[in-house]
Design a protein around this motif. Structure first.
Motif, PDB file in Angstrom:
ATOM      1  N   ARG A  40       0.849  -1.190   0.000  1.00  0.00           N
ATOM      2  CA  ARG A  40       0.000   0.000   0.000  1.00  0.00           C
ATOM      3  C   ARG A  40       0.888   1.245   0.000  1.00  0.00           C
ATOM      4  NH1 ARG A  40      -5.467   0.912   1.816  1.00  0.00           N
ATOM      5  NH2 ARG A  40      -5.717   3.030   2.553  1.00  0.00           N
ATOM      6  N   MET A  41       0.762   2.029  -1.057  1.00  0.00           N
ATOM      7  CA  MET A  41       1.542   3.265  -1.168  1.00  0.00           C
ATOM      8  C   MET A  41       0.613   4.434  -0.851  1.00  0.00           C
ATOM      9  SD  MET A  41       3.524   4.768  -4.529  1.00  0.00           S
ATOM     10  CE  MET A  41       2.119   4.982  -5.635  1.00  0.00           C
ATOM     11  N   ALA A  42       1.084   5.347   0.002  1.00  0.00           N
ATOM     12  CA  ALA A  42       0.275   6.533   0.312  1.00  0.00           C
ATOM     13  C   ALA A  42       0.975   7.765  -0.234  1.00  0.00           C
ATOM     14  CB  ALA A  42       0.091   6.657   1.819  1.00  0.00           C
ATOM     15  N   THR A  73      -3.911  11.588  -0.401  1.00  0.00           N
ATOM     16  CA  THR A  73      -4.629  12.722   0.137  1.00  0.00           C
ATOM     17  C   THR A  73      -4.071  13.970  -0.524  1.00  0.00           C
ATOM     18  OG1 THR A  73      -5.328  13.905   2.127  1.00  0.00           O
ATOM     19  CG2 THR A  73      -3.074  13.094   2.106  1.00  0.00           C
ATOM     20  N   ALA A  74      -4.904  15.000  -0.593  1.00  0.00           N
ATOM     21  CA  ALA A  74      -4.434  16.284  -1.125  1.00  0.00           C
ATOM     22  C   ALA A  74      -5.092  17.359  -0.285  1.00  0.00           C
ATOM     23  CB  ALA A  74      -4.793  16.439  -2.592  1.00  0.00           C
ATOM     24  N   ARG A  75      -4.457  18.521  -0.276  1.00  0.00           N
ATOM     25  CA  ARG A  75      -4.916  19.616   0.582  1.00  0.00           C
ATOM     26  C   ARG A  75      -6.325  20.077   0.223  1.00  0.00           C
ATOM     27  NH1 ARG A  75      -1.715  25.176  -0.092  1.00  0.00           N
ATOM     28  NH2 ARG A  75      -2.174  24.593  -2.237  1.00  0.00           N
ATOM     29  N   VAL A  90      -5.760   7.203  -8.433  1.00  0.00           N
ATOM     30  CA  VAL A  90      -5.333   6.316  -7.346  1.00  0.00           C
ATOM     31  C   VAL A  90      -6.520   5.433  -6.965  1.00  0.00           C
ATOM     32  CG1 VAL A  90      -3.730   8.098  -6.494  1.00  0.00           C
ATOM     33  CG2 VAL A  90      -6.002   7.904  -5.468  1.00  0.00           C
ATOM     34  N   ASP A  91      -6.295   4.501  -5.999  1.00  0.00           N
ATOM     35  CA  ASP A  91      -7.375   3.593  -5.630  1.00  0.00           C
ATOM     36  C   ASP A  91      -8.288   4.162  -4.555  1.00  0.00           C
ATOM     37  OD1 ASP A  91      -6.490   1.430  -7.351  1.00  0.00           O
ATOM     38  OD2 ASP A  91      -4.760   1.343  -6.020  1.00  0.00           O
ATOM     39  N   SER A  92      -7.714   4.941  -3.621  1.00  0.00           N
ATOM     40  CA  SER A  92      -8.574   5.539  -2.579  1.00  0.00           C
ATOM     41  C   SER A  92      -8.051   6.924  -2.226  1.00  0.00           C
ATOM     42  CB  SER A  92      -8.623   4.646  -1.333  1.00  0.00           C
ATOM     43  OG  SER A  92      -7.319   4.417  -0.848  1.00  0.00           O
ATOM     44  N   VAL A  93      -9.001   7.847  -1.985  1.00  0.00           N
ATOM     45  CA  VAL A  93      -8.645   9.244  -1.690  1.00  0.00           C
ATOM     46  C   VAL A  93      -9.206   9.597  -0.321  1.00  0.00           C
ATOM     47  CG1 VAL A  93      -8.829  11.633  -2.478  1.00  0.00           C
ATOM     48  CG2 VAL A  93      -8.799   9.782  -4.148  1.00  0.00           C
ATOM     49  N   TYR A  94      -8.377  10.228   0.518  1.00  0.00           N
ATOM     50  CA  TYR A  94      -8.794  10.581   1.879  1.00  0.00           C
ATOM     51  C   TYR A  94      -8.676  12.078   2.111  1.00  0.00           C
ATOM     52  CZ  TYR A  94      -8.249   5.582   2.442  1.00  0.00           C
ATOM     53  OH  TYR A  94      -8.376   4.224   2.291  1.00  0.00           O
ATOM     54  N   GLU A  95      -9.479  12.522   3.057  1.00  0.00           N
ATOM     55  CA  GLU A  95      -9.450  13.949   3.385  1.00  0.00           C
ATOM     56  C   GLU A  95      -8.223  14.327   4.185  1.00  0.00           C
ATOM     57  OE1 GLU A  95     -12.798  16.085   5.133  1.00  0.00           O
ATOM     58  OE2 GLU A  95     -14.076  14.934   3.767  1.00  0.00           O
TER      59      GLU A  95
END
Ligand code: NAP
Length: 311
Positions: free
Chosen positions: A9-11, A38-40, A54-59
């Motif tokens: 898993r790469m973040a 994640t991005a600002r 990407v596969d998943s995006v987080y806040e």
């Protein structure tokens, strides 16, 4: 395609030109099983999610790094300390933390204090880029045949460095390992000072009262436009580079100013031999860069002739 993914898993923290290019490249070569990011800004997160970069995006950073065995910080260097502080406590032991920042000593100083024992910090700098920014500007081939410099601090786990080296090589890069200090000096003269010169000459031309702005644009093919490409590079990124590689940039600028004074003197005193000697030597350096595969031989930087279209 690589036979087996190198990481589970790469973040990615920050998904602009470099972050999205890493995502595209990692996908293309099957290097990781899952890409989290994640991005600002909401705007960037939406683009990244909608385009399936990407596969998943987080806040938030902590959500993105949870369970990751490879974390790559891809924001401007000035944001590294805040990012490291935020994600540090949430990184799993054994994970590799790296970055893509254009300076290395300041980055280690900003990130290392926030990482727990057992987390491996292996800073990196892909010496590849374009003047474009943002998540839509990335492409998988950006790093192919380009150098990636890794600057593991003393005492870094050798296996972590080797694994990261394998990752960059699988993206198509050639990897060189050097000390952070040496990196900052080399990049000051090969990248940072050239950018400063470009910013300065474009600024000077814009300020000239005797030449109108339309003339500057009209006759730009005389050399000026090649500086404008570099001077169009991202202002935030480059502000942070100069503020974080102050010492090396100022040292190289001192040398540059001395050499510029010598050139000024040669012109004033009609010393054609000195000018010819220097210009012949610099021509040889370009030849060496072409021979090393770092530039093409195409005339005029490969621009289509008979047209003013830029790439
Ligand atoms: P970019 O396209 O502008 O993307 C930057 C990313 O960082 C975006 O996701 C942005 O988020 C995020 N970001 C910006 N400011 C932030 C902050 N204060 N806090 C948290 N996130 C922030 O930049 P890039 O060209 O990919 O450059 C990223 C890094 O790569 C820099 O450290 C640079 O030194 C290095 N690098 C760049 C190049 C190049 O040629 N561009 C080459 C080699 C290395 P939002 O989109 O939400 O604003």
């Amino acid at each position: 395609m690589s036979k087996q993914p190198l990481f589970e898993r790469m973040a990615l923290i920050g998904v602009g030109l470099i972050g999205s290019s890493i995502a595209h490249g990692a996908r293309k070569h099957g290097l990781v099983k899952h890409i989290a990011a994640t991005a600002r800004s909401e705007a960037t997160r939406t683009i990244v999610a909608d385009q399936g970069i990407v596969d998943s995006v987080y806040e938030t950073g902590p959500e993105a790094v949870a369970g990751a065995d490879l974390i790559i910080i891809c924001t401007p260097v000035g944001a590294f300390e805040a990012v490291a502080k935020e994600i540090g406590p949430h990184i799993a032991p054994g994970a590799i933390v790296t970055d893509v920042g254009s300076v290395k000593q300041a980055v280690i100083k900003a990130v290392a204090p926030h990482l727990a024992d057992g987390v491996h910090l292996v800073p990196g700098h892909p010496v590849a880029g374009t003047e474009n920014s943002g998540p839509e500007s990335g492409f998988a081939e950006l790093f192919e045949d380009r150098w990636c410099i890794l600057t593991p601090p003393e005492g870094t786990d050798a296996t972590a460095t080797t694994k990261l080296q394998d990752f960059w090589q699988a993206l198509g890069s050639r990897v060189e390992i050097m000390t952070p200090r040496h990196h900052d000096l080399v990049l000051a003269i090969t990248s940072h000072v050239p950018h400063l010169i470009a910013y300065n000459i474009v600024g000077t031309a814009a300020d000239l009262e005797t030449v109108t702005e339309s003339e500057v644009i009209k006759f730009s093919a005389g050399g000026f436009r090649d500086f404008t490409r570099i001077a169009a590079s991202d202002p935030t990124m480059w502000r942070d580079v100069f503020l974080n590689n102050k010492e090396a940039v100022l040292e190289m600028l001192g040398r540059f100013n001395e050499d510029l004074s010598a050139l000024q003197r040669a012109i004033r005193w009609d010393d054609g031999d000195a000018l010819f000697k220097l210009f012949s030597h610099t021509r040889e350096i370009r030849r060496e860069i072409i021979d090393a595969g770092q530039e093409t031989e195409a005339p005029d930087f490969g621009r289509p002739h008979g047209s003013e279209t830029e790439d």
